[in-house]
Design a protein around this motif. Structure first.
Motif, PDB file in Angstrom:
ATOM      1  N   VAL A  28      51.915  33.048  37.583  1.00 16.83           N
ATOM      2  CA  VAL A  28      50.353  33.184  36.837  1.00 16.83           C
ATOM      3  C   VAL A  28      49.602  32.411  37.773  1.00 16.83           C
ATOM      4  O   VAL A  28      49.532  31.204  37.771  1.00 16.83           O
ATOM      5  N   ASP A  29      48.689  33.196  38.431  1.00 19.84           N
ATOM      6  CA  ASP A  29      47.764  32.791  39.210  1.00 19.84           C
ATOM      7  C   ASP A  29      46.367  32.561  38.053  1.00 19.84           C
ATOM      8  O   ASP A  29      45.850  33.423  37.898  1.00 19.84           O
ATOM      9  N   ILE A  30      45.813  31.267  38.353  1.00 19.18           N
ATOM     10  CA  ILE A  30      44.505  30.893  37.532  1.00 19.18           C
ATOM     11  C   ILE A  30      43.370  30.323  38.462  1.00 19.18           C
ATOM     12  O   ILE A  30      42.226  30.444  37.833  1.00 19.18           O
ATOM     13  N   SER A  31      43.440  30.719  39.584  1.00 19.74           N
ATOM     14  CA  SER A  31      42.413  30.331  40.607  1.00 19.74           C
ATOM     15  C   SER A  31      41.066  31.056  40.325  1.00 19.74           C
ATOM     16  O   SER A  31      40.983  32.285  39.942  1.00 19.74           O
ATOM     17  N   THR A  32      40.052  30.096  40.627  1.00 18.53           N
ATOM     18  CA  THR A  32      38.730  30.770  40.309  1.00 18.53           C
ATOM     19  C   THR A  32      38.279  31.744  41.516  1.00 18.53           C
ATOM     20  O   THR A  32      37.505  32.515  41.096  1.00 18.53           O
ATOM     21  N   LEU A  33      38.832  31.724  42.710  1.00 20.89           N
ATOM     22  CA  LEU A  33      38.510  32.812  43.562  1.00 20.89           C
ATOM     23  C   LEU A  33      39.608  33.363  44.244  1.00 20.89           C
ATOM     24  O   LEU A  33      40.695  32.694  44.481  1.00 20.89           O
ATOM     25  N   LYS A  34      39.670  34.545  43.897  1.00 16.59           N
ATOM     26  CA  LYS A  34      40.986  35.347  44.223  1.00 16.59           C
ATOM     27  C   LYS A  34      41.258  35.675  45.452  1.00 16.59           C
ATOM     28  O   LYS A  34      42.386  35.784  46.011  1.00 16.59           O
ATOM     29  N   ASN A  35      40.424  35.471  46.417  1.00 18.58           N
ATOM     30  CA  ASN A  35      40.588  35.696  47.933  1.00 18.58           C
ATOM     31  C   ASN A  35      41.417  34.671  48.401  1.00 18.58           C
ATOM     32  O   ASN A  35      42.017  34.844  49.504  1.00 18.58           O
ATOM     33  N   LEU A  36      41.537  33.363  47.660  1.00 21.28           N
ATOM     34  CA  LEU A  36      42.432  32.501  48.229  1.00 21.28           C
ATOM     35  C   LEU A  36      43.714  32.470  47.723  1.00 21.28           C
ATOM     36  O   LEU A  36      44.484  31.664  48.292  1.00 21.28           O
ATOM     37  N   ALA A  37      43.951  33.301  46.800  1.00 22.00           N
ATOM     38  CA  ALA A  37      45.303  33.177  46.324  1.00 22.00           C
ATOM     39  C   ALA A  37      46.146  34.359  46.368  1.00 22.00           C
ATOM     40  O   ALA A  37      47.261  34.379  47.084  1.00 22.00           O
TER      41      ALA A  37
ATOM     42  N   HIS B  15      39.422  43.140  31.678  1.00 21.30           N
ATOM     43  CA  HIS B  15      40.199  43.579  33.040  1.00 21.30           C
ATOM     44  C   HIS B  15      39.113  44.022  34.155  1.00 21.30           C
ATOM     45  O   HIS B  15      38.322  44.804  33.845  1.00 21.30           O
ATOM     46  N   ILE B  16      39.147  43.537  35.479  1.00 24.04           N
ATOM     47  CA  ILE B  16      38.438  44.183  36.428  1.00 24.04           C
ATOM     48  C   ILE B  16      39.248  43.940  37.746  1.00 24.04           C
ATOM     49  O   ILE B  16      40.219  43.198  37.616  1.00 24.04           O
ATOM     50  N   SER B  17      38.796  44.548  38.700  1.00 24.47           N
ATOM     51  CA  SER B  17      39.564  44.592  40.037  1.00 24.47           C
ATOM     52  C   SER B  17      39.048  43.257  40.566  1.00 24.47           C
ATOM     53  O   SER B  17      38.353  42.383  40.472  1.00 24.47           O
ATOM     54  N   VAL B  18      40.123  42.992  41.872  1.00 28.79           N
ATOM     55  CA  VAL B  18      39.942  41.663  42.539  1.00 28.79           C
ATOM     56  C   VAL B  18      38.531  41.949  43.104  1.00 28.79           C
ATOM     57  O   VAL B  18      37.909  40.899  43.169  1.00 28.79           O
ATOM     58  N   GLU B  19      38.009  42.814  43.767  1.00 26.06           N
ATOM     59  CA  GLU B  19      36.686  42.825  44.528  1.00 26.06           C
ATOM     60  C   GLU B  19      35.624  42.531  43.502  1.00 26.06           C
ATOM     61  O   GLU B  19      34.771  41.752  43.539  1.00 26.06           O
ATOM     62  N   GLU B  20      35.831  43.418  42.440  1.00 23.56           N
ATOM     63  CA  GLU B  20      34.567  43.362  41.361  1.00 23.56           C
ATOM     64  C   GLU B  20      34.473  41.703  40.825  1.00 23.56           C
ATOM     65  O   GLU B  20      33.430  41.284  40.773  1.00 23.56           O
ATOM     66  N   HIS B  21      35.949  41.076  40.669  1.00 21.70           N
ATOM     67  CA  HIS B  21      35.945  39.877  40.190  1.00 21.70           C
ATOM     68  C   HIS B  21      35.103  38.803  40.812  1.00 21.70           C
ATOM     69  O   HIS B  21      34.250  38.161  40.603  1.00 21.70           O
ATOM     70  N   ASP B  22      35.357  38.822  42.516  1.00 27.31           N
ATOM     71  CA  ASP B  22      34.475  37.840  43.263  1.00 27.31           C
ATOM     72  C   ASP B  22      33.066  38.084  43.185  1.00 27.31           C
ATOM     73  O   ASP B  22      32.352  37.200  43.440  1.00 27.31           O
ATOM     74  N   ARG B  23      32.641  39.557  43.134  1.00 24.66           N
ATOM     75  CA  ARG B  23      31.232  39.738  43.186  1.00 24.66           C
ATOM     76  C   ARG B  23      30.551  39.074  42.106  1.00 24.66           C
ATOM     77  O   ARG B  23      29.510  38.664  42.102  1.00 24.66           O
TER      78      ARG B  23
END
Ligand code: NAD
Ligand code: PRE
Length: 622
Positions: free
Chosen positions: A75-84, A140-148
């Motif tokens: 379970v990844d809880i990181s704030t920025l998804k592009n690092l995990a 729920h959102i996609s990884v890209e949308e999350h970081d944006r």
């Protein structure tokens, strides 16, 4: 489901407590041995690993985990998804990637949790369901949308707070006694982020460069608009259309007062007064939420009182504080009582019913069938206490077992009925159904121990002999105790209600032996209740002289009037050896003349109730 918290810092601590308080098997692992409950060598025995290390450590930590345990759900809880996420993909883990939008000192209830990736595993469903049940708002959102989105949401807020701090630097020192509430709240928030790990803010701002340009441009535009009264009013009018929800903003501002450093008796008293008035407003809010919960429960047909929700809540609260756990529990129990009273009031429930406890018992199950699910039950551990509760007015009704098809008459009920100033006004018959329950789905062959009350074990002996001959039987005093003992290799025998209450899996329904296992209950109230008119039964006690034919003379009254007796018991009178009192149930409502006739032929006679058979009891009126 065995859960490992990998990284026992702020966030790791939250998830550890959260799942442990809900009865899961949870352990923590950390590079810092003082925070570790298991060694690195033991991390392979877990089904789920919550990755709670700082963002810069995620890659290292995942490499370490991959060497020991590749099958766990991460379970990844990181704030920025592009690092995990690139590392989770590269190493081939099944993973659930979420962004909990709260910090280590927050409460999960009402916090946002954003899900950006799911692997489809069952454990994920369980984890998200627990969050949902705790009141988290899951989206729920996609990884890209999350970081944006994070660049927009966190990037804007952090940037403006840093700008606030930068602008104010050196102007006030620490003397904020003339600060307005809004200023003070902003100051507090700026101080908060400035004192957290700067790397987090640095990474977030990296994704927000475009946004910062926009903010700077907007600042210039705003500056121009503010120079002109009409354009400023025009802007405010426009913004009001979108920024219109300012309800309770005063609570947010007043909460600030509780964080000031008060000194001196007067200021300290003022501080306590501010806290008290805030607490009062929060209690009002709590009760208001209870009213809405009650209406939801009405739709879902859920009970007002849900003991496991209360238990988890109390456990969580006492682990969050150093204060005396007994007093803290008492305070919150009172608060829950206040909330429940309001829930009952809004649902129009006016009566209280005393039953044999604890929650989840077969008696409670019967009560729920009888009076529906939204009633205030008062749990008593003994039949005698139910009579006392009814006699004293603490409860309006009591539900007491009078007879069981396998065990016969319940003598404590008979004796208490004779002694107390109560009357029977209804009876209810119910079938006791036993179920084999466990913490998770288990094949019967894997069940090593079965826990339950001796009576339940006896009533299910056929099933146990046929299907669980290998299992060890351990007796417990109550069903709840059996449930408390459960681990991943054991099962308990319990009611369907208990399975629901404690969120257990029903492995097999109706495992009682074929002989029907029915219990008849009396429903009692204080003596002198109004007669309904459709009573068709009477129960009464009487005593007779110790001489030949004395009992016969009483029975003759029933015979002559064509009244069938369906039950006749004798009980010691409690005076001297050999003195007996008789208890009878007549299949008719005895008229005054018949009772008079019986009185003439007995030394003592007490009608314990005119009653009828019921399927439901109305607790919503009267
Ligand atoms: N703090 C927040 O507000 C917040 C909110 C949402 C998400 N997160 C995310 O949660 C994660 C953890 O944040 P935190 O605030 O709990 O951090 P923290 O610094 O409080 O705790 C991290 C823990 O991990 C341990 N650790 C470091 N490297 C390790 C390694 N290689 N192996 C095992 N243990 C190691 C540390 O000893 C420490 O106990 C981060 O990914 C962060 O992005 C934090
Ligand atoms: O959570 C609920 O269902 C509520 O109604 C709230 C509440 C409470 O006051 O905390 C009240 C009754 C339930 O027994 C559990 C909790």
């Amino acid at each position: 489901m065995r859960i490992l918290i990998y990284g026992m810092g702020g966030m790791g601590g939250i998830f550890h407590r959260f799942f442990e308080n809900r009865g899961y098997f949870v352990k923590g692992y950390d590079l810092n041995p003082d925070r570790s409950e298991v060694s690195y060598g033991e991390i392979d025995g877990f089904d789920v690993i919550f990755l709670c290390v700082p963002m810069d450590e995620i890659e290292n930590a995942l490499e370490d985990i991959a060497r020991k345990n590749r099958s766990a759900l991460i379970v990844d809880i990181s704030t920025l998804k592009n690092l995990a996420i690139p590392h989770l993909e590269r190493l081939g883990f099944d993973y659930l990637s979420i962004h909990p939008m709260f910090g280590p000192d927050s409460e999960i209830g009402l916090s946002n949790i954003i899900v950006v990736h799911e692997s489809g595993r069952e454990e994920e469903r369980v984890i998200l369901e627990e969050f949902r049940r705790a009141g988290a708002i899951i989206s729920h959102i996609s990884v890209e949308e999350h970081d944006r989105k994070m660049a927009e949401i966190q990037g804007t807020a952090h940037f403006l707070l840093f700008l606030f701090a930068l602008t104010l630097r050196g102007r006030f020192g620490k003397a904020y006694h003339y600060g307005s509430p809004i200023f003070l709240v902003m100051h507090k928030l700026a101080s908060r982020i400035i004192n957290q790990d700067w790397r987090l803010y640095y990474h977030i701002q990296k994704n927000a460069e475009e946004l910062r340009k926009e903010i700077l441009e907007n600042a210039r535009v705003l500056d121009e608009i503010m120079k002109d009264e009409r354009s400023f009013k025009g802007l405010v009018d426009e913004l009001r259309e979108e920024f219109d929800d300012y309800r309770d903003s005063t609570i947010v501002l007043d909460a600030y007062k509780t964080t000031v450093n008060a000194e001196g008796i007067d200021m300290l008293r003022g501080y306590i007064r501010a806290i008290d008035s805030l607490v009062l407003r929060l209690i009002e809010k709590r009760v208001e939420a209870g009213r809405k919960v009650a209406m939801e429960k009405l739709k879902l047909n859920e009970p007002v009182e849900i003991s496991h929700v209360e238990d988890v809540k109390l456990r969580e609260l006492v682990t969050k504080t150093e204060l005396n756990p007994v007093m803290v529990s008492e305070i919150f129990e009172r608060l829950m009582k206040l909330t429940k009273e309001e829930e009952y009031r809004i649902l129009g429930v006016r009566k209280k019913v005393a039953v044999l406890g604890p929650p989840g018992s077969f008696s409670e199950e019967t009560a729920l069938k009888l009076v529906g699910s939204r009633l205030p039950l008062i749990y008593q551990s003994k039949v005698e206490d139910i009579f006392l509760a009814v006699e004293s007015g603490k409860a309006d009704y009591g539900i007491v077992p009078i007879e069981n098809s396998l065990q016969g008459t319940v003598l404590q009920t008979l004796d208490a009925l004779l002694r107390h100033d109560v009357e029977v006004f209804a009876e209810y018959e119910s079938e006791i159904r036993h179920n084999l329950v466990a913490k998770k789905r288990l094949p019967l062959r894997d069940i090593e121990v079965v826990y339950s009350h001796p009576q339940a074990i006896a009533q299910c002996s056929e099933f146990i002999n046929n299907y669980l001959p290998h299992a060890e039987i351990r007796y417990t005093r109550t069903t709840s105790e059996a449930i408390e003992m459960l681990d991943d290799r054991s099962a308990a025998i319990a009611s369907e209600l208990a399975a629901k209450l404690y969120r257990l899996q029903v492995i097999k329904r109706d495992i009682q032996s074929l002989t029907s296992n029915r219990t008849r209950f009396y429903i009692i109230r204080r003596s002198g209740g109004s007669v309904n008119g459709d009573e068709s039964l009477t129960c009464l006690f009487f005593g007779v002289d110790d001489r030949p034919g004395a009992l016969y003379r009483v029975l003759e009254v029933f015979y002559k009037n064509g009244i069938n007796l369906r039950k006749l018991e004798s009980r010691p009178a409690g005076t001297r050896l050999g003195d007996y009192i008789f208890f009878a149930e007549a299949e008719e409502k005895l008229g005054e003349n018949i009772v008079e006739e019986i009185k003439k032929r007995t030394t003592f006679c007490k009608v314990a109730g005119f009653f009828r058979k019921v399927d439901r009891l109305d607790v919503f009126t009267g």
